[in-house]
Scaffold this motif. Structure first.
Motif, PDB file in Angstrom:
ATOM      1  N   CYS A 192      56.182  49.840  39.486  1.00 51.53           N
ATOM      2  CA  CYS A 192      55.559  50.314  40.726  1.00 51.53           C
ATOM      3  C   CYS A 192      56.564  50.487  41.859  1.00 51.53           C
ATOM      4  O   CYS A 192      56.253  51.123  42.864  1.00 51.53           O
ATOM      5  N   ASN A 193      57.792  49.946  41.699  1.00 48.85           N
ATOM      6  CA  ASN A 193      58.814  50.195  42.720  1.00 48.85           C
ATOM      7  C   ASN A 193      59.555  51.505  42.472  1.00 48.85           C
ATOM      8  O   ASN A 193      60.485  51.855  43.196  1.00 48.85           O
ATOM      9  N   CYS A 210      45.631  51.579  40.412  1.00 46.00           N
ATOM     10  CA  CYS A 210      45.995  52.007  41.770  1.00 46.00           C
ATOM     11  C   CYS A 210      45.796  53.502  41.962  1.00 46.00           C
ATOM     12  O   CYS A 210      45.308  53.957  43.008  1.00 46.00           O
ATOM     13  N   ASN A 211      46.164  54.292  40.948  1.00 43.82           N
ATOM     14  CA  ASN A 211      45.971  55.745  41.041  1.00 43.82           C
ATOM     15  C   ASN A 211      44.496  56.099  41.160  1.00 43.82           C
ATOM     16  O   ASN A 211      44.102  56.930  41.981  1.00 43.82           O
ATOM     17  N   ASN A 212      43.671  55.451  40.333  1.00 44.97           N
ATOM     18  CA  ASN A 212      42.244  55.769  40.335  1.00 44.97           C
ATOM     19  C   ASN A 212      41.531  55.245  41.583  1.00 44.97           C
ATOM     20  O   ASN A 212      40.529  55.803  42.021  1.00 44.97           O
ATOM     21  N   PRO A 218      47.998  51.553  47.368  1.00 42.56           N
ATOM     22  CA  PRO A 218      49.447  51.452  47.137  1.00 42.56           C
ATOM     23  C   PRO A 218      49.769  50.508  45.981  1.00 42.56           C
ATOM     24  O   PRO A 218      49.170  49.436  45.851  1.00 42.56           O
ATOM     25  N   LYS A 219      50.724  50.904  45.159  1.00 41.31           N
ATOM     26  CA  LYS A 219      51.081  50.086  43.998  1.00 41.31           C
ATOM     27  C   LYS A 219      51.847  48.830  44.400  1.00 41.31           C
ATOM     28  O   LYS A 219      51.808  47.833  43.688  1.00 41.31           O
ATOM     29  N   VAL A 275      51.127  40.518  39.630  1.00 41.03           N
ATOM     30  CA  VAL A 275      50.282  39.848  40.621  1.00 41.03           C
ATOM     31  C   VAL A 275      48.956  40.588  40.785  1.00 41.03           C
ATOM     32  O   VAL A 275      47.879  39.982  40.842  1.00 41.03           O
ATOM     33  N   GLY A 276      49.020  41.917  40.802  1.00 44.33           N
ATOM     34  CA  GLY A 276      47.807  42.723  40.954  1.00 44.33           C
ATOM     35  C   GLY A 276      46.854  42.531  39.792  1.00 44.33           C
ATOM     36  O   GLY A 276      45.637  42.355  39.997  1.00 44.33           O
TER      37      GLY A 276
END
Length: 362
Positions: free
Chosen positions: A263-264, A291-293, A297-298, A327-328
């Protein structure tokens, strides 16, 4: 009168002596049974371990224990030697012959197993291991009807659970095993526990899913992970327009959308659709997809840990490229930590595990 009294006295003495002899015979029989049953129990427990391993391997699972033909033949020799001993009770002989028949079933020698069943039945009808052998030979469809003694009921219920496991009714397996465990010996519970554990992992699998080979794999490739994503969720709909795509086609789509990149944004990995899926790669994909759906922000958690000196996850550093994804996934409860501390980032992912993850995404 004296003659009558004398005869009565002699009768009473004879009766007392006969009773004492009978009691002594009973005592001797019980002593013989107590001594021989210890050896029988050891053999019975060994066979239960073999049985668990055989059932697992026969049905496509990996057993924690593995037995060979030599192991089987050694145990048959032990049984034959024990059967040669004098003074064995018929019930013990029946049990030993039945257990011997079970070993022959492990060796796929059904005719010999049937011969053992016939011998056991002729020796002692209703012996519970004989009934179990009869069930395995499809002679008895309902063992509980052959012997209704309460102490044997849990063992017959365990047989029902084993049958459900073979039929791939895993929820039913768990239910029957738990019911049997209420009355079965602790050693039997221990010896058959792996079947119950495997059934527990698969209990949410529906009957029409049992032919899905990818679902039952212990480790997935990226292509297989994408196939399961397509099958068990609509998370790829925006990229496939609802079309069913091949592994290669799905891979091309997710690469184009950068769903397999950290995601970075630092793509330092050489990934193919045949590459194995690790837990950290799985988290990366799930988080990117989510995150896209959801249009969020990622790196949403990046600033939350800027002032922390150490990571709350013992085996993933804060500066790891996939830290935010991990973490997400944990915070959204797609995935979890072992003992609340360890993520095990390099562990492989099974089909069952991945199905449980992807179905949590909304």
């Amino acid at each position: 009168m004296k003659k009558n009294l004398t005869n009565l006295l002699l009768f009473l003495i004879a009766l007392i002596l006969n009773s004492c002899t009978t009691l002594q015979q009973d005592k001797n029989i019980n002593t013989i049974f107590t001594e021989e049953i210890e050896e029988v129990v050891v053999i019975e427990q060994t066979i239960s371990k073999m049985d668990c391993a055989y059932i697992l391997e026969k049905n496509g699972f990996t057993s924690q224990n593995h037995f060979t033909i030599l192991d089987y033949e050694d145990l048959i020799l032990q049984i034959d030697n024990l059967l040669l001993e004098e003074g064995l009770l018929k019930q013990s002989k029946a049990m030993l012959n039945s257990l011997k028949g079970r070993i022959y079933l492990f060796e796929e020698k059904k005719a010999r197993a049937k011969a053992c069943f016939d011998i056991a039945t002729s020796l002692y009808k209703g012996e519970y291991q004989t009934i179990i052998l009869g069930s395995r030979l499809n002679i008895y469809s309902n063992p509980k009807e052959i012997n209704t003694a309460k102490e044997y009921l849990p063992y017959f219920i365990l047989e029902e659970g084993i049958k459900k496991f073979i039929e791939k009714d895993y929820l039913g397996t768990v239910a029957k095993f738990d019911q049997a465990y209420l009355g079965i010996s602790s050693r039997f519970r221990e010896n058959y526990q792996q079947i119950r554990n495997e059934a527990w992992k698969l209990k949410d699998i529906k009957q029409n899913e049992t032919d899905n080979k990818i679902l039952f794999k212990e480790s997935l490739t990226i292509g297989e992970m994408l196939q399961l994503t397509q099958l068990y969720s609509n998370q790829l709909y925006n990229y496939t327009s609802g079309k069913k795509l091949t592994e290669q086609e799905l891979y091309n789509k997710v690469i184009k959308e950068k769903l397999l990149e950290p995601c970075n944004g630092k793509n330092i990995y050489n990934i193919k659709y045949t590459s194995p899926v690790t837990k950290i790669l799985c988290a990366r994909f799930l988080w990117n997809l989510y995150c896209n759906n959801q249009n969020i922000p990622k790196n949403i958690f990046e600033t939350d840990f800027e002032e922390e000196s150490s990571s709350p996850i013992k085996d993933v550093e804060i500066n790891d490229n996939d830290f935010c994804a991990i973490v997400g996934c944990i915070q959204e409860e797609f995935m979890d930590l072992e003992k609340g501390l360890y993520f095990n980032p390099q562990d492989s992912i099974s089909g069952i595990e991945y199905k449980s993850y992807i179905m949590k995404l909304k």
